[in-house]
Design a protein around this motif. Structure first.
Motif, PDB file in Angstrom:
ATOM      1  N   ARG A 174      11.715   6.590   8.802  1.00  0.00           N
ATOM      2  CA  ARG A 174      13.181   6.490   8.761  1.00  0.00           C
ATOM      3  C   ARG A 174      13.876   7.847   8.862  1.00  0.00           C
ATOM      4  NH1 ARG A 174      13.372   3.546   3.826  1.00  0.00           N
ATOM      5  NH2 ARG A 174      12.104   1.701   4.194  1.00  0.00           N
ATOM      6  N   GLN A 194       7.079   9.348  -3.227  1.00  0.00           N
ATOM      7  CA  GLN A 194       6.101   8.644  -2.407  1.00  0.00           C
ATOM      8  C   GLN A 194       5.005   9.589  -1.950  1.00  0.00           C
ATOM      9  OE1 GLN A 194       6.841   5.248  -1.873  1.00  0.00           O
ATOM     10  NE2 GLN A 194       4.656   5.412  -1.640  1.00  0.00           N
ATOM     11  N   VAL A 223      -4.209   7.785  -2.593  1.00  0.00           N
ATOM     12  CA  VAL A 223      -4.974   7.393  -1.401  1.00  0.00           C
ATOM     13  C   VAL A 223      -6.329   8.095  -1.389  1.00  0.00           C
ATOM     14  CG1 VAL A 223      -4.991   7.451   1.115  1.00  0.00           C
ATOM     15  CG2 VAL A 223      -2.905   6.843  -0.087  1.00  0.00           C
ATOM     16  N   ARG A 282       8.678   5.201   4.971  1.00  0.00           N
ATOM     17  CA  ARG A 282       9.706   6.163   4.568  1.00  0.00           C
ATOM     18  C   ARG A 282       9.841   7.284   5.592  1.00  0.00           C
ATOM     19  NH1 ARG A 282      12.472   5.237   0.460  1.00  0.00           N
ATOM     20  NH2 ARG A 282      11.600   4.116  -1.310  1.00  0.00           N
ATOM     21  N   LEU A 283       8.693   7.778   6.042  1.00  0.00           N
ATOM     22  CA  LEU A 283       8.717   8.877   7.008  1.00  0.00           C
ATOM     23  C   LEU A 283       9.359   8.427   8.314  1.00  0.00           C
ATOM     24  CD1 LEU A 283       5.176  10.443   6.495  1.00  0.00           C
ATOM     25  CD2 LEU A 283       7.352  11.525   5.985  1.00  0.00           C
ATOM     26  N   GLN A 301       3.846   2.421   2.640  1.00  0.00           N
ATOM     27  CA  GLN A 301       5.172   2.766   2.153  1.00  0.00           C
ATOM     28  C   GLN A 301       5.570   4.159   2.622  1.00  0.00           C
ATOM     29  OE1 GLN A 301       4.695   2.356  -2.039  1.00  0.00           O
ATOM     30  NE2 GLN A 301       5.534   0.282  -2.104  1.00  0.00           N
ATOM     31  N   LEU A 302       4.608   5.078   2.532  1.00  0.00           N
ATOM     32  CA  LEU A 302       4.890   6.456   2.940  1.00  0.00           C
ATOM     33  C   LEU A 302       5.237   6.505   4.428  1.00  0.00           C
ATOM     34  CD1 LEU A 302       4.947   9.494   2.423  1.00  0.00           C
ATOM     35  CD2 LEU A 302       2.515   9.548   2.908  1.00  0.00           C
ATOM     36  N   ILE A 303       4.443   5.795   5.229  1.00  0.00           N
ATOM     37  CA  ILE A 303       4.693   5.776   6.675  1.00  0.00           C
ATOM     38  C   ILE A 303       6.071   5.190   6.953  1.00  0.00           C
ATOM     39  CG2 ILE A 303       3.935   4.760   8.855  1.00  0.00           C
ATOM     40  CD1 ILE A 303       1.075   4.957   7.784  1.00  0.00           C
ATOM     41  N   TRP A 351      -6.326   2.340  13.077  1.00  0.00           N
ATOM     42  CA  TRP A 351      -5.051   1.622  12.992  1.00  0.00           C
ATOM     43  C   TRP A 351      -4.713   0.975  14.329  1.00  0.00           C
ATOM     44  CZ3 TRP A 351      -1.937   5.982  10.080  1.00  0.00           C
ATOM     45  CH2 TRP A 351      -2.363   6.024   8.747  1.00  0.00           C
ATOM     46  N   ARG A 372       3.205   7.921  11.477  1.00  0.00           N
ATOM     47  CA  ARG A 372       1.779   7.717  11.192  1.00  0.00           C
ATOM     48  C   ARG A 372       1.018   9.023  11.336  1.00  0.00           C
ATOM     49  NH1 ARG A 372       2.418   2.591  13.846  1.00  0.00           N
ATOM     50  NH2 ARG A 372       1.857   3.525  15.819  1.00  0.00           N
ATOM     51  N   ASN A 416       0.822  -1.202   0.000  1.00  0.00           N
ATOM     52  CA  ASN A 416       0.000   0.000   0.000  1.00  0.00           C
ATOM     53  C   ASN A 416       0.868   1.269   0.000  1.00  0.00           C
ATOM     54  OD1 ASN A 416      -1.682   2.065   0.928  1.00  0.00           O
ATOM     55  ND2 ASN A 416      -3.034   0.545   1.858  1.00  0.00           N
ATOM     56  N   PRO A 417       0.584   2.246  -0.861  1.00  0.00           N
ATOM     57  CA  PRO A 417       1.406   3.469  -0.851  1.00  0.00           C
ATOM     58  C   PRO A 417       1.341   4.207   0.480  1.00  0.00           C
ATOM     59  CG  PRO A 417      -0.430   3.654  -2.410  1.00  0.00           C
ATOM     60  CD  PRO A 417      -0.399   2.242  -1.950  1.00  0.00           C
ATOM     61  N   LEU A 418       0.260   4.023   1.211  1.00  0.00           N
ATOM     62  CA  LEU A 418       0.148   4.652   2.519  1.00  0.00           C
ATOM     63  C   LEU A 418       1.161   4.030   3.482  1.00  0.00           C
ATOM     64  CD1 LEU A 418      -1.339   6.624   4.302  1.00  0.00           C
ATOM     65  CD2 LEU A 418      -3.080   4.902   4.684  1.00  0.00           C
TER      66      LEU A 418
END
Lengths: 219, 219
Positions: A15, B45, B53, A12-13, A8-10, B91, A25, A4-6
């Protein structure tokens, strides 16, 4: 990859420095709630900055051209180079507004463990620049000023200020650089150690207190 | 507008929740040092997620289609709807893995001050969904189960779980929703209050302790 791109984004963020999974999140939700005003402009800005911002060939500062604004500025004192570990240190000194010379950004401290030697820190380039300003100085003013003195700073003389951190690594690096500059007719100085302004004595470590006492000055 | 893209980036980053100017500078430097591996992928991203989304038309969850994975999943218990304030609450419940029903995401609490009324929270839609599952239930099982009882939960009956925060705003919103659902043959429940697992009594506020005492159960 089918993720899910969501998510993936979480990921990446999370890190980024200072963002854990929880704040990643929160940030992702905040961004998705403000797509037009925040998220897409931020994406653009990141892309734009990643492509535009360059490292100054002279000092290592981050700017838009191969020579940074500070190195290009003819009003700055080109007889002084302040050696700092990181761009953020340059920013801190610039914010304080007390220095008008040039910079050399090491990009870290000497560290065998992390594979950073003199080459990675651009120390040859620094020595080259230092000998260059030393030459200019001897042409201009060498006959008018007194001989090199460590105790007394001469405003007329070229100067390399070692403004690395007051950590073991920072000080080791500073000593190494000082040695490399020894043969040049430039003043090599370091920042003063002492009580931070607004600092309380009883929260201060012994080392700082000892340094502050040793370097005390007349009121 | 003629501002440096680096400064612009720092400014944008510093507006994210939890990042002040100092950590924004640190993050910007970190990103610029890892352009290929971190910065450009993150920009991509962000852009990708901002465009892909969507908000689920049924429950308000964030996902890739107009109906989210949870709403589409036929294995989930469609006779139960858990009402939460935000996607992050969904979540959290999903991470705990103790609930298999559907959700309704309010997107906040009722707040006259911030202009959030029942319409903004999608409460009409929730009432509609609740009456829909109440109908289905009466078709299926109304003859076999005992009459509506508040004290005893019936596993067979439809249920709306009000899982808003235990704050004044959250509880006000829960009470408002409970009133709106009063006329429907569904069980309306709320999360238990009590001592958090791992929590120490002497750090607990009086309200929680009182609730925990009142709702004590036999060992």
């Amino acid at each position: 990859m089918a993720q899910n791109p969501l998510d993936q984004l979480i990921q990446r963020l999370s890190r980024l420095p200072g963002l854990g999974p929880r704040s990643a999140r929160r940030t992702a939700l905040y961004l998705l709630k403000n797509r037009e005003q925040v998220m897409l402009p931020l994406a653009n800005q990141l892309d734009h900055a990643a492509r535009k911002v360059r490292t100054c060939l002279d000092c290592g500062n981050l700017d838009l051209s191969d020579l940074c604004t500070i190195c290009q500025d003819s009003r700055r004192d080109s007889q002084r180079i302040c050696v700092v570990e990181d761009v953020s240190d340059l920013w801190a000194i610039e914010r304080a507004g007390i220095y008008s010379g040039l910079y050399h950004i090491l990009g870290g401290t000497l560290s065998a463990l992390e594979g950073r030697g003199p080459r990675e820190l651009g120390i040859d380039r620094l020595v080259q620049r230092a000998s260059h300003i030393a030459e200019n100085q001897s042409d201009r003013q060498f006959e008018t000023i007194e001989p090199l003195s460590i105790d007394r700073l001469s405003e007329q003389m070229s100067e390399i200020i070692l403004a690395t951190s007051a950590t073991v690594d920072g000080q080791t690096t500073a000593h190494y650089i000082a040695e490399r500059l020894e043969h040049l007719p430039v003043q090599v100085t370091r920042l003063a150690h002492g009580v931070p302004v607004g600092g309380e004595l009883n929260y201060l470590d012994d080392g700082t207190l000892a340094q502050a006492m040793k370097a005390r000055s007349r009121l």
